[in-house]
Design an enzyme around this catalytic site. Sequence first.
Site, PDB file in Angstrom:
ATOM      1  CB  CYS A  53      -0.982   0.179   1.343  1.00 53.40           C
ATOM      2  SG  CYS A  53      -1.841  -1.052   1.206  1.00 53.40           S
ATOM      3  CB  ILE A  90     -12.322  -2.554  -1.817  1.00 50.64           C
ATOM      4  CG1 ILE A  90     -11.378  -2.878  -0.695  1.00 50.64           C
ATOM      5  CG2 ILE A  90     -11.944  -2.396  -3.189  1.00 50.64           C
ATOM      6  CD1 ILE A  90     -12.269  -4.372  -0.677  1.00 50.64           C
ATOM      7  CE  LYS A 116     -10.600   5.202   9.852  1.00 49.72           C
ATOM      8  NZ  LYS A 116      -8.881   5.515  10.220  1.00 49.72           N
ATOM      9  CG  HIS A 150      -6.686   2.539   1.258  1.00 50.33           C
ATOM     10  ND1 HIS A 150      -5.558   3.237   0.565  1.00 50.33           N
ATOM     11  CD2 HIS A 150      -6.071   1.403   1.614  1.00 50.33           C
ATOM     12  CE1 HIS A 150      -4.565   1.959   1.352  1.00 50.33           C
ATOM     13  NE2 HIS A 150      -4.781   1.395   2.055  1.00 50.33           N
TER      14      HIS A 150
END
Lengths: 386, 386
Positions: A83, A209, A328, A332
Amino acid sequence: MRQVSIIGIGQTEVGEHWDVSLRDLGARAVTAALHDAGIEQADALYVGNMLSGTLGSQEQLATLIADWAGLRGIEAIKAEAACASGAAALRLGIMAVASGAHDLVVVCGVEKMTDLDGSEASAALMTAADAEYEAIHGVPFVSLNAMLMRRYMHEYGVPHEAFAGFPLTAHANGARNPHAMFQKAIDHETFLQARMIADPVNLFDSAPICDGAAAVVLCPAERAREFAGQPVRVAASAVATDAVALHDRQDPLFLSALNLSAGRAYQQAGIGPEQVSFFELHDAFSIIAALSLEACGFAPRGKGTEMAVRGEIGLHGRLPISTMGGLKARGHPVGATGMYQVVEAVLQLRGLAGANQVPNARWGMTQNIGGVGGTAITHIFEKQKD
Amino acid sequence: MRQVSIIGIGQTEVGEHWDVSLRDLGARAVTAALHDAGIEQADALYVGNMLSGTLGSQEQLATLIADWAGLRGIEAIKAEAACASGAAALRLGIMAVASGAHDLVVVCGVEKMTDLDGSEASAALMTAADAEYEAIHGVPFVSLNAMLMRRYMHEYGVPHEAFAGFPLTAHANGARNPHAMFQKAIDHETFLQARMIADPVNLFDSAPICDGAAAVVLCPAERAREFAGQPVRVAASAVATDAVALHDRQDPLFLSALNLSAGRAYQQAGIGPEQVSFFELHDAFSIIAALSLEACGFAPRGKGTEMAVRGEIGLHGRLPISTMGGLKARGHPVGATGMYQVVEAVLQLRGLAGANQVPNARWGMTQNIGGVGGTAITHIFEKQKD
């Protein structure tokens, strides 16, 4: 080492882009960043991406996006650090300009996670953990964070409710960001009643997602005034690592890669945490927001949540975080996240963050994390003066 | 820009390493390279790898290998450019040292392809092609090369037999390389009678699926004499790209990324093709060996195979290629291949290539290719004099 500046930024909306291919999503951000800098060509493209191989059956992605953005022939390489892939690509771009290898470099973070169903995305995300000692037991990525959060609550006697400030702040800021996935504020009650994902991580403790792409154009600082965009100087760029598996760490509640990376960045920039105007942290989970504040010197250990409780992380607080919604609320798209953080930091330092503008923003810090703190990449930016 | 030197090399045998995990394979090469340089620590690790996500369910690979090699905490990033991932990682390492960001950098290429069955490896390799315009039609990677070879034979009136010199040379050299996967020479008859893989590509026209890892240690040239290894100077490092899909190219028989990349490298090194002592080219397929010689200025278009027929590519020929067996005989663990080429070039320039030593080797050139020429990365090395 040559000083490096950002002279152009571009981003797509974060969301579910079912009608746009991965390459097009990346090319859109690249083209927007070039346009913002007032140029049509670049010497190199570095792409941050984690999942194009597993979810998109596509590697050699940087070459493909270079071609789709009209840059066929230039140097192109993809960076992967789970990430933290977005910030890893920025790191490469900075070294390319700093070394003198190139003058005009584009860096793009891009990810497409919603074309397959959620279980496939979840399995792919688990490649950020240790395949042979964690993933093999069937634990999904959210559960690693749940274990960390449970341990934190136990060790420090902190109730779950104390974490509410992180998603509340993120969603309040996301509500005013036209590129954010969730543009709606939430209240305390909504947080408390949210569905549990992996106890104690609830729906608002975790990032969604999604798909998205963000990009910047870099050049040597001494040339920055030649271009259209209001330049922002890269004051620090630092990568650090830790054991990937949680059980291999001496103290799971202290994210040492974040601490090392931030420490190196402070040293490069010649500032301390007290001088940071705002911090785009990697709030993929509420527990990571708290641990980030602690590892980077903003809060004592076990006290990260108190900054939220005391209102210090809002746009007018002591240390605004997630100023455009964070992971959030803005969303992301994993390999793109690090570049969204950077684009948002540039907007703040240009004074163009609109309703989310942090007053008197001088030093902007971003931190992008791979895995549960296995890799941490910190950048510090300052508005270019000369 | 600081000059950069290679002060340490390490490699594992190429083969089927079913008893060694991906991380251990990488760590072995890293440790060997550090040992060769006479050091125990480094500032950063860049890892070239293509398939750890798809075949190994493991991303964040550079961080993991750093930890396994005893380097926990240092900067670590993985580079991906399909089969050119190894050289892409070297490119990053060179920029890291050239920029002054780091003094001691390890670069490792690693791939593990034999743990699953061949069809899974084949599907994973197809991610090097264009997923939406090539792979979607079900064409495997070898077939793209078969189409290119058939077109070459048709266009230039070259018979299949004319390509024999490439595998014959590769296997003759591989027979004397203790790290090679295939240590057995083949004769003309064996080539002609070989099983067809994808007509006209036969068994010896294509490289094997295998595992392996190779690594080097870099430092600033002015510090190279402080360390144990006999230093080799990086004279050029150049990346270029093309359209990924064959049908998107103006002329499929001219690999323009190879031409651009080699041209940039010659310019950086201040030499021309006639001065290159040996060339570690990307002979994943016989057709690519021929096209590489043409694109890089060693042979006129349509005449690449003639160099082999005339015996010019052997160890004592005008331009020795694949001196340690190349991709066909040493093996082609895709993300590691670019680093094997570099380790072998260093052995030649150190005069330590044993039975495969190229006489009077001064300038060594390596070229690592992603996809069917989508990405090309060329490096030129010279024995350090001062």
